[in-house]
Design a protein around this motif. Structure first.
Motif, PDB file in Angstrom:
ATOM      1  N   GLU A  58       0.936  -1.269  -0.003  1.00  0.00           N
ATOM      2  CA  GLU A  58      -0.063   0.045   0.107  1.00  0.00           C
ATOM      3  C   GLU A  58       0.836   1.320  -0.056  1.00  0.00           C
TER       4      GLU A  58
ATOM      5  N   ARG B 219       3.699   6.892 -11.241  1.00  0.00           N
ATOM      6  CA  ARG B 219       2.826   5.731 -10.549  1.00  0.00           C
ATOM      7  C   ARG B 219       3.078   4.397 -11.253  1.00  0.00           C
ATOM      8  N   ASP B 220       2.971   4.362 -12.642  1.00  0.00           N
ATOM      9  CA  ASP B 220       3.216   3.020 -13.186  1.00  0.00           C
ATOM     10  C   ASP B 220       4.703   2.489 -12.993  1.00  0.00           C
TER      11      ASP B 220
ATOM     12  N   ALA C 245       5.171   1.540  -9.234  1.00  0.00           N
ATOM     13  CA  ALA C 245       4.392   0.313  -9.146  1.00  0.00           C
ATOM     14  C   ALA C 245       5.464  -1.039  -9.829  1.00  0.00           C
ATOM     15  N   GLN C 246       5.960  -0.510 -10.986  1.00  0.00           N
ATOM     16  CA  GLN C 246       7.008  -1.385 -11.499  1.00  0.00           C
ATOM     17  C   GLN C 246       8.290  -1.764 -10.937  1.00  0.00           C
TER      18      GLN C 246
ATOM     19  N   THR D 127       7.384  -3.924  -7.859  1.00  0.00           N
ATOM     20  CA  THR D 127       7.195  -5.272  -7.998  1.00  0.00           C
ATOM     21  C   THR D 127       8.647  -6.071  -8.508  1.00  0.00           C
TER      22      THR D 127
ATOM     23  N   GLU E  87       0.966  -7.669  -5.587  1.00  0.00           N
ATOM     24  CA  GLU E  87      -0.132  -6.468  -5.539  1.00  0.00           C
ATOM     25  C   GLU E  87       0.231  -5.006  -4.975  1.00  0.00           C
ATOM     26  N   THR E  88      -0.144  -3.903  -5.701  1.00  0.00           N
ATOM     27  CA  THR E  88       0.416  -2.746  -5.266  1.00  0.00           C
ATOM     28  C   THR E  88      -0.944  -1.833  -5.535  1.00  0.00           C
TER      29      THR E  88
ATOM     30  N   PHE F  67      -2.537   2.380  -4.606  1.00  0.00           N
ATOM     31  CA  PHE F  67      -2.001   3.752  -4.287  1.00  0.00           C
ATOM     32  C   PHE F  67      -3.037   4.515  -3.577  1.00  0.00           C
TER      33      PHE F  67
END
Length: 110
Positions: free
Chosen positions: A59, A70-71, A74-75, A78, A90-91, A93
């Motif tokens: 989170e 943001r992308d 998350a990458q 991950t 899983e992420t 925001f």
């Protein structure tokens, strides 16, 4: 800020990737690594009457920086979690509003 609350990954494992993870995220967000809070949350997962391993769930609480950042954020998260041997991450925001986020009683919007 940003705050990363991580479930399903023990602190002992996460610490092994914490330095490069935060260095990459800081570069992406154009801030210092000291702006981040990285916390491992102890969880106990239950399924079908049994205690089962939790899966990595991250989170992220932050001030919105746009879809591209943001992308990539998350990458990056991950990739580092998967490098620990997990099959899935899983992420999610949550975007904070500066007028609703206070430091020492003062809103960040001032």
């Amino acid at each position: 800020m940003p705050h990363l609350l991580i479930r399903g990954v023990p602190a002992e494992r996460l610490r092994t990737v914490s330095i490069p993870l935060l260095e990459e995220l800081a570069a992406l967000c154009a801030c210092g690594t000291d702006n981040f809070t990285l916390e491992c949350m102890h969880t106990t997962a239950v399924f079908a009457g049994k205690i089962v391993p939790s899966f990595p769930f991250v989170e992220v609480g932050w001030f919105e920086r746009g879809a591209d950042v943001r992308d990539r954020f998350a990458q990056t998260v991950t990739r580092h979690i998967l490098s620990l041997g997990y099959a899935e991450v899983e992420t999610v925001f949550t975007a904070y509003r500066e007028d609703s986020y206070y430091i020492n009683g003062v809103p960040c919007s001032k």
